[in-house]
Design a protein around this motif. Structure first.
Motif, PDB file in Angstrom:
ATOM      1  N   ILE A  73       0.745  -1.312   0.101  1.00  0.00           N
ATOM      2  CA  ILE A  73       0.001  -0.168   0.435  1.00  0.00           C
ATOM      3  C   ILE A  73       1.063   1.315   0.075  1.00  0.00           C
ATOM      4  N   SER A  77       2.709   2.062  -3.458  1.00  0.00           N
ATOM      5  CA  SER A  77       1.830   1.557  -4.794  1.00  0.00           C
ATOM      6  C   SER A  77       0.905   2.966  -4.481  1.00  0.00           C
ATOM      7  N   CYS A  78       0.567   3.077  -3.286  1.00  0.00           N
ATOM      8  CA  CYS A  78      -0.687   4.530  -3.527  1.00  0.00           C
ATOM      9  C   CYS A  78       0.333   5.626  -2.479  1.00  0.00           C
ATOM     10  N   GLU A 129      -1.621   8.671  -4.161  1.00  0.00           N
ATOM     11  CA  GLU A 129      -2.622   8.920  -3.404  1.00  0.00           C
ATOM     12  C   GLU A 129      -3.095   9.323  -2.700  1.00  0.00           C
ATOM     13  N   LEU A 161      -8.573   5.623   0.795  1.00  0.00           N
ATOM     14  CA  LEU A 161      -8.027   5.362  -0.613  1.00  0.00           C
ATOM     15  C   LEU A 161      -9.637   4.855  -1.160  1.00  0.00           C
ATOM     16  N   VAL A 205      -6.989   6.881  -9.324  1.00  0.00           N
ATOM     17  CA  VAL A 205      -6.402   6.244  -8.793  1.00  0.00           C
ATOM     18  C   VAL A 205      -5.719   5.022 -10.205  1.00  0.00           C
ATOM     19  N   CYS A 244      -1.908   0.788  -7.192  1.00  0.00           N
ATOM     20  CA  CYS A 244      -2.792   1.291  -5.880  1.00  0.00           C
ATOM     21  C   CYS A 244      -3.604   0.655  -5.149  1.00  0.00           C
ATOM     22  N   GLN A 245      -4.825   0.333  -6.989  1.00  0.00           N
ATOM     23  CA  GLN A 245      -5.811  -0.722  -6.745  1.00  0.00           C
ATOM     24  C   GLN A 245      -5.923  -1.396  -5.777  1.00  0.00           C
ATOM     25  N   LEU A 292      -4.535  -2.837  -2.611  1.00  0.00           N
ATOM     26  CA  LEU A 292      -6.217  -2.184  -2.109  1.00  0.00           C
ATOM     27  C   LEU A 292      -6.926  -3.648  -2.353  1.00  0.00           C
TER      28      LEU A 292
END
Length: 978
Positions: free
Chosen positions: A218, A221-222, A225, A243, A254, A258-259, A262
């Motif tokens: 997370i 990758s995020c 965001e 998120l 996004v 990231c998706q 998650l």
């Protein structure tokens, strides 16, 4: 001794050798003795632990810990997992917090760690301790053995279900996520996992959901965001839900990585199995669970299902709604994340959709998001269509469909295929359920892939409308009152929607339900497949008789035209099957209720509706009725369509929605046995019954007025007079414009020929009925109303205002004939007088006055052709017969009127003169006078002939041979005059 060893990393066996270079590289302290305080050596270990964690979270080559040192660090953390005193950095950082939160917790077996973990996000927790606890949790995420209680409780289960696979690299096998996935798979397959282990798993799944930073993927990758959308929301799972909200498209875009990170985290933590894992959801929905779901055991997976069922009810709170939809977005994209669905359907999914195990690699041919689509396609298959789902799996699929229909984002394939169309057509449709309705409204404008998936979903809804959760909520009162049996059926098959349509205008129906049902009806018009019962009843007929036709309205027209042609041609066998004809009738009747369900009519009349019916609501055929009443003001195109509609309704009165609705009870009373084609005829025959409902009587009168405006709107008259109309009224037909109404001209023409007694028997019978009806109500005579409206207002206003029309307006016009100025109106009144000569029944005032005299003096004389009128006139002249005073007075009035009519409207030719004589009540007297006159002329002719002959002979004798003219002389030549 243990505490001493863990206070100085140099005393830990092998640690110095494995991590010497990393300590220098990461600048975690000095390896030379005497340079640091012995008690600060725990900081070095903490520094290395942070370096190890940071390496996993960042792709920075400068931050890299050697494999040997990694093992050493995790080994030290594992050895210190029993007693928090052994983690010197954490111990010193959390001494005060331990006393504050865990003073009664006995050290050993990792109990103090767990206690501090549970209080990590308390407001009074020091930041230094919170950071140390987070580092410890991150190490557990990399190696589950760093948690003493988890490793101990799950040791046997890990071995039992072979979660320690030797050929896997240590870094993967030891990861907390791998352990959780492996054991969760066993639980989902129905295997037994010890309660102690499940309890530990629950704690650590909750831990991962609470703090996004424990998941390196997370963070990696995020990061963008989080910084852009979710900064400052670190605690209690708020960052993860932020998120999730971004992924749902509510706060921006996004990245795919990231998706995916998650989605992986949701699978690892599996909050669908126990809502308590998601602390943000748990806190937001606590009040809803206590009120709406208190009957369900705490931690049961059905709690989430219960919350979804109450999503838009008064029990739901806004914060819970948001958290729930954010979580459901991810659960809907992997069918395995709904534990009840997975348990009930794993066999069917393996058999029909070729799925893998719970935590096995997904096939490219059947991604997780497509499995549910596969299941619901099989859920609604018939036995003839092939393999179907088991009963319990089908019930779960229906449950999921019902819950997810509230939001297009909960349907992954729909959102994926329709993303462009949603932005193009539905960007302003942000209310719940509006997006799918918008896509259905723009079905023909969508790209192919989106149109297909929206079409499939709509087709599914037509079979099971309970999928439309918002519609079901809005229609709950009407369902409970009128449709509860259909709603209770496990298999809907379109019955519930049909029931809602039939009861759409009940007083219990609310506006939201009416709008929802009407919208679905409008959507159904786009494709006949969207009407499940119609599709199932007629699909073979459509393929055979109406190929390549898609729109429902066109299919209905095609099939109904086929049925009508077969009926008119007396075909030996109907081409449309019986079951299709029955359902076709249902569809035809439903389409008459709302003009929008007849697209051609609606498009032709849009501007006319705006101009003439701006405040008239749709539904209950009110717009159609308004257009009929304003027919003279309509545009040509709309007028033609409305006329065609009326023509169809008159041929088949059951299609006249307003007539059927207003006269429903009267039809049951008087016309229960009547054929649908003869319904209006039956009502007309019973119109003047004492028990006839006034509203129905008024509606029948409206339809009679309509019929008399044009013979084409009276199928019975049209059939009876099919030879008489072209014979006597051809001049009207030839001068009429195409598609123009005849304003009663043909009917008036036939009425005149009726007075002349020149019609065929069948046509005469029908015209007699029309004359009798219009003699009682002037509104049934379009020509009279057109030409005499001003005179009626001037001379007969009181009679016209009467609630019940009994012929008084016509009588008023006859009495005031001398006062009528417009020639066309005068002509119409004279025509009425002429008609009354032919039959006393068409003169209601005279007939009422002379009813007793007819019974006494003319009972043996059959009605029609002026016979009974002649009988009364003879009785009037006969001094021996005493008529009723009122009858005598009315007869004398009629004689005066006829006399005046003869003066102002003399015969236009010999045939008219002869017909006037033959239809005159004084016919015998007139014929006697004419006969005497002819006889006198004949005798004079004979006398003239004899005299002429004798004189001619004498002249010949006198002049014989003189060459005189031989022309015979007439009496007048000789001076005779008589």
């Amino acid at each position: 001794m243990t505490a001493i060893i863990f206070s100085d990393y140099r005393l830990i066996c092998g640690f110095m050798d494995d991590c010497k270079n990393d300590i220098n590289t990461l600048k975690c302290g000095s390896i030379r003795p005497g340079e640091k305080d012995a008690h600060s050596q725990g900081e070095v270990v903490a520094c290395l632990e942070k370096g190890l964690v940071k390496e996993a979270e960042e792709s920075d080559p400068r931050i890299q810990v050697s494999d040997e040192c990694k093992k050493a660090i995790l080994r030290v953390a594992e050895l210190s997992s029993d007693d928090f005193h052994l983690d010197r950095h954490l111990y010193f950082a959390c001494r005060d917090d331990r006393e504050r939160f865990c003073g009664n917790t006995q050290a050993g077996e990792g109990r103090v760690y767990k206690c501090l973990f549970n209080h990590k996000f308390e407001e009074s927790m020091s930041e230094k301790c919170r950071d140390a606890l987070t580092t410890r949790q991150k190490l557990i995420a990399q190696d589950y053995k760093v948690s003493y209680s988890l490793a101990k409780s799950c040791k046997s289960d890990l071995k039992k279900y072979r979660c320690n696979v030797e050929n896997l690299p240590r870094s993967r096998e030891a990861r907390l996520s791998y352990l959780l996935m492996c054991l969760e798979s066993a639980v989902h397959r129905g295997r037994q996992v010890s309660s102690e282990c499940q309890g530990e798993m629950l704690d650590y799944r909750r831990m991962l959901m609470e703090d996004f930073s424990l998941s390196p993927e997370i963070i990696l990758s995020c990061r963008g965001e989080i910084e852009h959308h979710c900064s400052g929301l670190h605690r209690k799972g708020r960052t993860l839900h932020c998120l999730m909200k971004v992924v749902r498209g509510e706060k921006g875009n996004v990245g795919l990585n990231c998706q995916q990170a998650l989605q992986t985290l949701i699978q690892e933590t599996d909050p669908g199995a126990d809502y308590r894992i998601d602390r943000a959801l748990n806190e937001a929905c606590e009040s809803v669970i206590q009120t709406a779901c208190k009957h369900i055991r705490s931690g049961d997976p059905m709690i989430l299902s219960c919350l979804m069922e109450h999503l838009y009810t008064e029990k739901m709170v806004e914060d819970c709604e948001h958290r729930l939809l954010e979580l459901q977005y991810f659960i809907s994209r992997d069918w395995k994340l709904d534990p009840v669905l997975y348990r009930k359907c794993q066999g069917d999914a393996s058999r029909l959709c070729h799925t893998h195990g719970w935590n096995e690699t997904t096939s490219d041919l059947m991604p997780t998001g497509a499995v549910f689509s596969c299941l619901y396609r099989h859920a609604y298959r018939t036995e003839e269509q092939g393999r179907r789902l088991s009963r319990e799996c089908r019930a779960e699929v229906q449950r999921i469909l019902h819950q997810r229909a509230v939001d297009v984002k909960l349907d992954p394939s729909l959102q994926d295929k329709c993303m462009i169309d949603l932005g193009k057509w539905c960007s302003e449709k942000t209310e719940t359920g509006q997006e799918l309705e918008c896509l259905q409204d723009h079905l023909d404008d969508l790209v192919v892939d989106c149109r297909d998936i929206v079409g499939n979903l709509t087709e599914l809804e037509s079979e099971d409308i309970q999928i439309e959760a918002l519609l079901m909520k809005a229609c709950e009162p009407i369902i409970q009152t009128f449709c509860h049996e259909m709603a209770d059926n496990q298999i809907d098959s379109g019955d519930l929607m049909e029931c809602l349509i039939q009861n759409k205008h009940q007083k219990e129906m609310n506006e939201k339900c009416t709008i929802g049902v009407t919208h679905f009806q409008l959507v159904q018009m786009k494709d006949f497949r969207f009407s499940y019962k119609f599709k199932m009843a007629c699909k073979e007929d459509v393929l055979k008789l109406c190929p390549n036709i898609k729109k429902k309205v066109d299919v209905v027209i095609c099939l109904s035209t086929t049925v009508r042609n077969d009926t008119l041609q007396d075909a030996r066998e109907q081409r449309v099957s019986l079951k299709c004809r029955k359902q076709l009738r249902v569809e035809e009747l439903e389409m008459t209720e709302d003009i929008r369900l007849e697209p051609e009519l609606y498009e032709a009349c849009k501007s006319d509706i705006k101009n003439n019916c701006p405040n008239v609501p749709y539904g209950n055929a009110q717009i159609i009725e308004c257009l009929k009443e304003n027919k003279k003001r309509l545009s040509n195109r709309c007028h033609q369509k409305v006329f065609k509609l009326q023509e169809n309704e008159m041929m088949d009165p059951e299609l006249d929605y307003t007539l059927m609705r207003v006269c429903k009870q009267m039809i049951k009373r008087f016309c229960a046995e009547a054929d649908s084609k003869n319904m209006l005829q039956c009502l007309k025959q019973n119109k003047n019954s004492e028990v006839m409902d006034p509203k129905c009587k008024q509606m029948i009168t409206k339809r009679q007025i309509t019929q008399n405006t044009d013979y084409r709107l009276n199928p019975v008259l049209r059939k009876a007079c099919k030879q008489d109309i072209p014979k006597f009224c051809q001049n009207i037909l030839s001068t009429a414009k195409d598609d123009a109404e005849l304003e009663g001209q043909v009917v008036s023409c036939l009425k005149l020929k009726y007075a002349d007694q020149r019609l065929s028997p069948d046509c005469e019978d029908q015209i007699r009925v029309i004359i009798q009806e219009s003699a009682l109500d002037y509104r049934l005579d379009p020509q009279l109303q057109m030409h005499c409206s001003d005179e009626i207002s001037r001379l007969c206003a009181e009679e016209a205002a009467a609630q019940e029309q009994t012929g008084q307006v016509e009588e008023c016009l006859k009495v005031n004939l001398l006062k009528i100025k417009p020639e066309l109106c005068k002509k119409e009144v004279l025509n009425m007088l002429k008609e009354s000569k032919a039959d006393i029944f068409v003169d209601p005032v005279l007939h009422t006055a002379c009813a007793l005299d007819i019974k006494h003096h003319c009972a043996a004389i059959p009605p029609g052709r002026g016979r009974q009128m002649s009988c009364l006139m003879e009785a009037l002249e006969d001094k021996r017969v005493r008529l009723q005073p009122e009858c005598k007075k009315r007869l004398n009035d009629r004689i005066e009127m006829w006399s005046y009519a003869a003066k102002v409207a003399p015969a236009e030719g010999f045939s008219d003169l002869a017909m006037q004589v033959m239809t005159s009540p004084s016919k015998n007297y007139i014929l006697s006078v004419i006969t005497v006159g002819i006889c006198v002329l004949f005798l004079i002719g004979l006398l003239c002939g004899r005299i002429t002959k004798r004189v001619t002979r004498e002249l010949k004798d006198r002049n014989g041979g003189n060459g005189a003219s031989s022309r015979p002389l007439c009496a007048w030549d000789l001076g005779y005059t008589g």
